[in-house]
Design an enzyme around this catalytic site. Structure first.
Site, mmCIF file in Angstrom:
data_model
loop_
_atom_site.group_PDB
_atom_site.id
_atom_site.type_symbol
_atom_site.label_atom_id
_atom_site.label_comp_id
_atom_site.label_asym_id
_atom_site.label_seq_id
_atom_site.Cartn_x
_atom_site.Cartn_y
_atom_site.Cartn_z
ATOM 1 N N GLN A 178 3.918 9.204 -13.199
ATOM 2 C CA GLN A 178 3.506 10.014 -12.042
ATOM 3 C C GLN A 178 4.507 11.129 -11.786
ATOM 4 O O GLN A 178 5.702 10.863 -11.646
ATOM 5 C CB GLN A 178 3.408 9.094 -10.817
ATOM 6 C CG GLN A 178 3.090 9.805 -9.513
ATOM 7 C CD GLN A 178 2.838 8.808 -8.383
ATOM 8 O OE1 GLN A 178 3.167 7.628 -8.510
ATOM 9 N NE2 GLN A 178 2.258 9.248 -7.290
ATOM 10 N N GLY A 179 4.023 12.364 -11.689
ATOM 11 C CA GLY A 179 4.921 13.492 -11.436
ATOM 12 C C GLY A 179 4.660 14.128 -10.073
ATOM 13 O O GLY A 179 4.113 15.232 -10.003
ATOM 14 N N SER A 218 7.050 13.479 -6.823
ATOM 15 C CA SER A 218 8.297 13.801 -6.120
ATOM 16 C C SER A 218 9.131 14.817 -6.891
ATOM 17 O O SER A 218 9.111 14.862 -8.120
ATOM 18 C CB SER A 218 9.145 12.544 -5.944
ATOM 19 O OG SER A 218 8.508 11.631 -5.105
ATOM 20 N N GLU A 227 -2.651 3.848 -3.510
ATOM 21 C CA GLU A 227 -1.335 3.296 -3.827
ATOM 22 C C GLU A 227 -0.843 2.372 -2.721
ATOM 23 O O GLU A 227 -0.303 1.311 -2.980
ATOM 24 C CB GLU A 227 -0.332 4.448 -4.025
ATOM 25 C CG GLU A 227 1.055 3.961 -4.450
ATOM 26 C CD GLU A 227 2.053 5.102 -4.644
ATOM 27 O OE1 GLU A 227 1.778 6.210 -4.156
ATOM 28 O OE2 GLU A 227 3.095 4.864 -5.260
ATOM 29 N N SER A 236 7.847 6.861 2.515
ATOM 30 C CA SER A 236 8.755 5.946 3.214
ATOM 31 C C SER A 236 8.070 5.348 4.438
ATOM 32 O O SER A 236 7.091 5.888 4.945
ATOM 33 C CB SER A 236 10.009 6.696 3.652
ATOM 34 O OG SER A 236 9.704 7.531 4.753
ATOM 35 N N ASN A 237 8.601 4.244 4.918
ATOM 36 C CA ASN A 237 7.987 3.605 6.095
ATOM 37 C C ASN A 237 7.988 4.527 7.308
ATOM 38 O O ASN A 237 7.098 4.442 8.154
ATOM 39 C CB ASN A 237 8.703 2.287 6.395
ATOM 40 C CG ASN A 237 8.305 1.200 5.394
ATOM 41 O OD1 ASN A 237 7.614 1.475 4.407
ATOM 42 N ND2 ASN A 237 8.709 -0.030 5.659
ATOM 43 N N GLU A 238 8.978 5.403 7.379
ATOM 44 C CA GLU A 238 8.983 6.379 8.472
ATOM 45 C C GLU A 238 7.779 7.317 8.341
ATOM 46 O O GLU A 238 7.129 7.649 9.345
ATOM 47 C CB GLU A 238 10.284 7.195 8.471
ATOM 48 C CG GLU A 238 11.531 6.405 8.901
ATOM 49 C CD GLU A 238 12.100 5.510 7.812
ATOM 50 O OE1 GLU A 238 11.651 5.618 6.648
ATOM 51 O OE2 GLU A 238 12.980 4.683 8.118
#
Lengths: 398, 380, 398, 380
Positions: free
Chosen positions: A126-127, A129, A244, A383-385
């Site tokens: 996967q590209g 980030s 995902e 992220s969870n944030e």
């Protein structure tokens, strides 16, 4: 209201169990249960067994090789496979790019890519980030410029899981730099063997090489490798990320992990008694099991709803947050369970072909490593944030 | 009431900080880690030259006659730079056992080489079955003529991979987990019958599993009276925990420095991530944990030399509980606030988290010290 | 480094102990230890005893009646008084408006107000918060318009603690509506007997009447009652609030409370043993005591620094956050300690003159009430969220 | 697998919600609280007319033959409006003991009046010394002719202040905290020798301390076999906890509704406070707690009728632990997010927090059920 499986679901579970008993190689299951490092070959062995069974892509439309399973059936399969010690099927082809191609790809894409994703002949990564685009994925900078009938791609991707195994990478690239962030992004498929693609390993603090940086320097990609419409890549990415997140809760794997933790706590001793009978440890273990029970039921509610309505929706963010926290707490309690033997770090002891004498009990070597490795679960996949930001907007309307 | 370093302490802290600044750049540290020794022999020599290895020892044997607060001053600096040299195992634990248990003659015999940096020690107190109970000793020492024969196994001996001599606890009497009947022996690490399996801990420091198979030592190897070593063992563990807390506080300081810098530098959504309120408040939590950890680590250092075991245990176990808990949370939060970069081996943050982790799980974890403190608090 | 009291401080502690032994009425201490409700008279009794001793305003400049104590001495006094069961000295005159008048008031203010604050002859309350101005205090709307030599005040104040006991109220009022929030505010002293002042009780969820709404309708206040400079009230408020926060950590009171909790836990039984020996309860109690020890030491560090440098500074926000959390955890553990007897709510049982038979152990009646009442500690004096915002700016520079 | 209400359950939920919407406006509720009775006699009558008081009872005695899931449907609505009528004490606890322990004849004798709303019950199971252990029973029942003489004290009997009859546990054999030797008796609340001290709980519901001083009952007052009541007592507590969890979930729903509304409405610093990220994320936590609490409360209701004690206990104790923990956090967080207004008696939020609090501490608190669940989980 009925919280138990119906007869059909129970029959399916039996079928899955029989399959696992019959087909899952014992040595592979042992590696998984001992948290040993798996090779590409280990992953692909299991991938091919599922492929032969016709079960490698349950989530796909039936015409492309899906199984037509209900959401509950998928959950049953996941849970049983985890309990039996099956390796995780690497999701990049099967769960991530595959569904995107099924839904948005051209007929050529479907014929070219889907069969080899299913057979395992081609490994994907996967590209998304980039060094400057993590939580703020939409700020990505990798550029693709059309030159004749080729895209010329320049940029850098990072946190590319198993990029060193991959034959193909699916990338978000900026194809229009003059519009605001989310617009002007396209979804491009790139052959990893193309000149200009370089993979550099990133070693994690747990000592593993799993993720990579991928450098793209004047990489020439056929124009036809663009999926769907030009500059609509963000929509496909959102579609992909919400798939995902559902898997990321990892209920089945956490249930299997909990049993492993309990087994350890029965063997470890504190104050002359099994650790599992220590009041503090037992209370903490009970709280963890209860939290997992509650999350599992919430997950089932979401699945049943999804079955009735179609897509998972923002609630999957909620499952991701809690699921990742539970995965982390499990790793934490395992580390605590082994006491002083959590600190020795014999990296090779988690290699399956290592024949050395373990330091402490044989399950100890993986504990601190897993503890640090699991910190990623609240970071990756958004992220969870970021998940909380999503819920804030999509569910709470704040 | 005075929370500040003395002038002398400030001087020594500054000179150590300078030395570490010069010798512990990340690539230098990486080289030490990759070497067989696992630390810098050069630095070890310089510590000796600076007198750091003499700090807690009596002036009669060439020591500095310092206190656990002096050790805290050094440990905080070592923690800030994640120094790898075996200071804790040699000076605090092994050296602590010698100075608390051994006769003046024995000390005069053993310690000058330690102070000179020529003899590294390690304390082999824990055992594979013992979890964190140092009274759970199955290693035996049988009197044999004027000497002793030792048999048994010692677990996760910090610094045990490179130590020249081991202070070994063994049972000369008593049964099972009794506190009576324990004795301490000084054993050459390469004596016949001693086998060591050296390895690295998760933070890169060295340790070893030690097996003693009919190891013969002479009468002078016994430190103190036979069967009466428990108070020393308990005190040595307190000294070690106070030192580990100080080291952790140094590491925490850097965790916060790295994290705050990152919050200011890292841009997402068109602004520094430190502009997001959730991260701001989490950073405040990090600061609060650090300040309280530092406060209670000072208390532990102040009381670590106290011969009154209740007062000492209350302070040290409280510090261990607080610092270990804070360290775990700080490691987790700071990695989370960094995102992916915090997970990499290339970036120092993870190394701090690992160091905090080892400190947490050495010489008793949170539950162990919570129970020790709890029993005192319930009785008080 | 030396973390113990020096000889001078120990001598002072002995002096304080002797005074408390001699002068603190036993019945008052008993009420406090049983968390009974105190009357105005109870508060004033203790106030006058301290006044007679010359110890009522330790924080004031010596020329106005301060004791000249060091920060450590103040802490020692606070701790000893709490341990002995002395009531809290109501802070509105002594700790809040008093220092403002000392520092910023005119000579007339000082002569008119300070002696009666000290003697307790006049009881003060605080007029800061408004219905629309809580966390965002600077958005307050109460207006004061100069009419001849009088201010005409209109508006509403709220959360006015013990306003129903008060003779005077110190208010923040808007004297210039045309500038931005923090500017244009002045600090005004208002006689509660002035026509147009109405006090309406607010009953809290713990069933208590402690706070009030104060309505101000065409209240005419002599121009001379304005403290300091016109439109500089916000500065005086900040000065006042930072004094408020230091006290609010309540270390001394929490230490006394912890002893009370331990006494309860020795009497309560679980599984046939004293509750204090129950592993879970003991572990939780130990963690709480350790957290309090750490905070106490941090508090001392701050005090020593304050002694050397002058003012407490933003670090006091940190003490406030942790101190209030510990107060809440203490109340929570007391409630948990009494088990089923936490739920009966006999409000009159916490009145000192009540002679009824308690339901369950006599310390049980106050537990649930205190639990709910203590929720306020993380709200008042600037909520903990506001404190974190302050630290973010002032210490972290974010 | 199906998480939705049946058509019948939806209908009954809707009609109950409508009734409560009409009768439980805040000022109406306040009037009930201020009345001697402490709830609405009118509502109680209407519940009877709607058949709500018949739900768990057998059709043979005029019941609806419903399950604990049906009880959950009602309890969720009662929780949403903080209804004050003694449904749990009469129908779930007292009624539960009668239907599980009593003979068909006794049920036919007792239950029709209960179903008709003419007889309120309460279960007097706990004792002052017992904390949450319902096997810790010191109340005795001595055989006397064909009847029994009861002596003892019962603690915090929910609904005991207004009940017409009490189901009392008493020891007819066995010692101390043994599970053997316990029996259940149905005792008139105004029988000679019964004295009750009624009071309100912190959430406004009524309860009582009950003293039994040589209370004489006839043989028919014994429910079931003498000495064999423990399984019924344990099951009744499970039924009660499942019902309390459902009620809590209803209350939580409103806590979140109130809090989210407040975040949108309340302006500070020139914008709704719901624009502050820290409050946003905290609100997400509230939603997650609610969703998980609801999930596990459903499980408890599904299993509460299960005669297999291990399966039932695992589900019910898990639910109690989760819901109680979530309820406490949600009460605390929601008050905090409201600020001062959340602390007032005038605003409903605090009343929800108090209701959650009472549920948490009735029939076993978190530690009690954590230990019960933990023992099962450790053995499994």
């Amino acid at each position: 209201m009925d919280l138990s499986y119906n007869a059909e679901e129970l029959a399916f579970r039996d079928e899955v169990r029989a399959f696992l008993k019959d087909k899952l190689p014992q040595d592979l299951a042992d590696k998984v249960k001992k948290s040993q490092r798996l090779s590409k070959n280990d992953y692909m062995t299991w991938h091919r067994i599922l492929f032969d069974q016709g079960w490698i892509t349950p989530g796909w439309p039936v015409e492309y090789g899906g199984t037509g399973w209900t959401a509950i059936q998928k959950h049953i399969f996941d849970e049983e496979a985890s309990a039996a010690g099956a390796p995780r099927v690497q999701p990049f082809g099967v769960n991530l790019v595959g569904p995107v191609i099924c839904h948005f790809g051209s007929e050529e894409h479907k014929q070219r890519f889907l069969p080899k994703i299913r057979s395992g002949e081609e490994f994907w990564c996967q590209g998304f980030s980039e060094p400057g685009a993590g939580s703020d994925l939409a700020s990505l900078k990798t550029r693709a410029v059309l030159d004749g009938d080729e895209w010329v791609v320049n940029g850098q991707k990072t946190w590319t899981t198993l990029g060193h195994y991959a034959d193909w990478i699916f990338c978000l690239v900026r194809t229009d730099p003059d519009v605001k962030n989310q617009e002007g992004i396209s979804f491009l498929l790139i052959d990893m063997k193309t000149p200009g693609v370089t993979v550099r390993p990133i070693v994690t603090l747990a000592g593993d090489h799993v993720v990579n940086e991928v450098f793209l320097e004047d990489v020439r990609v056929p124009a036809g490798n663009l999926v769907g419409e030009l500059n609509r890549g963000w929509d496909y990415a959102k579609f992909l990320l919400s798939n995902e997140r559902t898997g990321i809760a990892g209920i089945g794997a956490s249930k299997a992990d909990l049993e492993h933790l309990k087994d350890m706590a029965r063997l470890e001793r504190k104050n002359g008694k099994p650790l599992i009978d220590d009041p503090l440890f037992q209370a903490r273990l009970a709280q963890l099991e209860i939290d997992l029970m509650a999350l599992e039921l919430t997950n089932m509610r979401v699945l049943v709803e999804e079955q009735e309505r179609g897509s998972p929706g923002p609630i999957s963010s909620l499952l991701k947050i809690r699921g990742s926290e539970i995965q982390q707490r499990l790793a934490e309690m395992k580390m605590d369970a082994v006491g002083p033997y959590a600190t020795p770090f014999i990296l090779e002891a988690v290699d399956a072909d290592w024949n050395g004498e373990p330091v402490g009990p044989d399950y100890a070597a993986a504990c601190a490593r897993s503890y640090f490795d699991r910190r990623k679960t609240s970071i990756y996949g958004g992220s969870n944030e970021i998940q909380k930001n999503i819920i804030t907007k999509a569910i709470l309307g704040l | 009431m005075d929370f500040s370093y003395s002038e002398e302490q400030t001087l020594i802290a500054n000179s150590l900080r300078k030395l570490l600044d010069d010798t512990y750049a990340q690539d230098q540290r990486q080289r030490y880690l990759e070497s067989d020794l696992g630390y810098s022999a050069d630095n070890w020599r310089q510590y000796a030259e600076l007198g750091l290895l003499s700090v807690p020892f009596a002036e009669e044997v060439g020591g500095f006659g310092g206190s656990s607060v002096d050790v805290l001053v050094l440990q905080t600096e070592f923690g800030r730079r994640l120094a790898l040299e075996p200071f804790v195992s040699t000076v605090v634990l092994g050296g602590g056992a010698v100075r608390l248990a051994a006769s003046a003659e024995q000390q005069a015999e053993i310690l000058p080489a330690v102070i000179a940096g020529e003899c590294r020690l390690a304390a082999a107190l824990g055992e594979p079955q013992a979890r964190f109970d140092l009274n759970d000793v199955e290693t035996t020492a049988r009197a044999d003529g004027g000497g002793w024969v030792l048999n048994g196994a010692k677990a996760v001996v910090m610094g045990g991979d490179t130590a020249d001599k081991l202070v070994v606890s063994a049972r000369t009497g008593g049964a099972a987990t009794e506190r009576e009947g324990l004795s301490l022996f000084l054993v050459d690490a390469d004596a016949a019958g001693v086998s060591r399996r050296g390895y690295r801990l998760i933070d890169g420091r060295g340790a070893a599993e030690v097996t003693l198979d009919n190891v013969t030592v002479d009468g002078a190897a016994l430190l103190g009276e036979p069967g009466a070593a428990w108070p020393v063992i308990e005190h040595v563990a307190d000294l070690g925990n106070a030192a580990l807390c100080a080291e952790a506080v140094g590491a925490m300081e850097m965790v916060n420095e790295l994290t705050l810098d990152y919050l200011k530098m890292r841009q997402q959504f068109g602004r520094p991530i430190g502009r997001f309120q959730v991260l701001q408040h989490r950073m405040v939590d990090l600061v609060m944990e650090y300040e309280n950890a530092r406060s209670i680590a000072l208390l532990a250092a102040m009381e670590a030399d106290n011969p009154d075991v209740t007062t000492r245990a209350r302070a040290v176990s409280a510090a261990k509980v607080y610092v270990a808990g804070a360290g775990r949370k700080m490691g987790q939060w700071s990695i989370q606030m960094h995102g992916g970069i915090g997970m990499t081996d290339e970036y120092m943050l993870g190394h701090y988290a690992k160091r905090l982790n080892v400190g947490e799980q050495t010489l008793g974890d949170v539950d162990h010290h919570l129970a020790r403190f709890g029993a005192i608090a319930a009785a008080a």
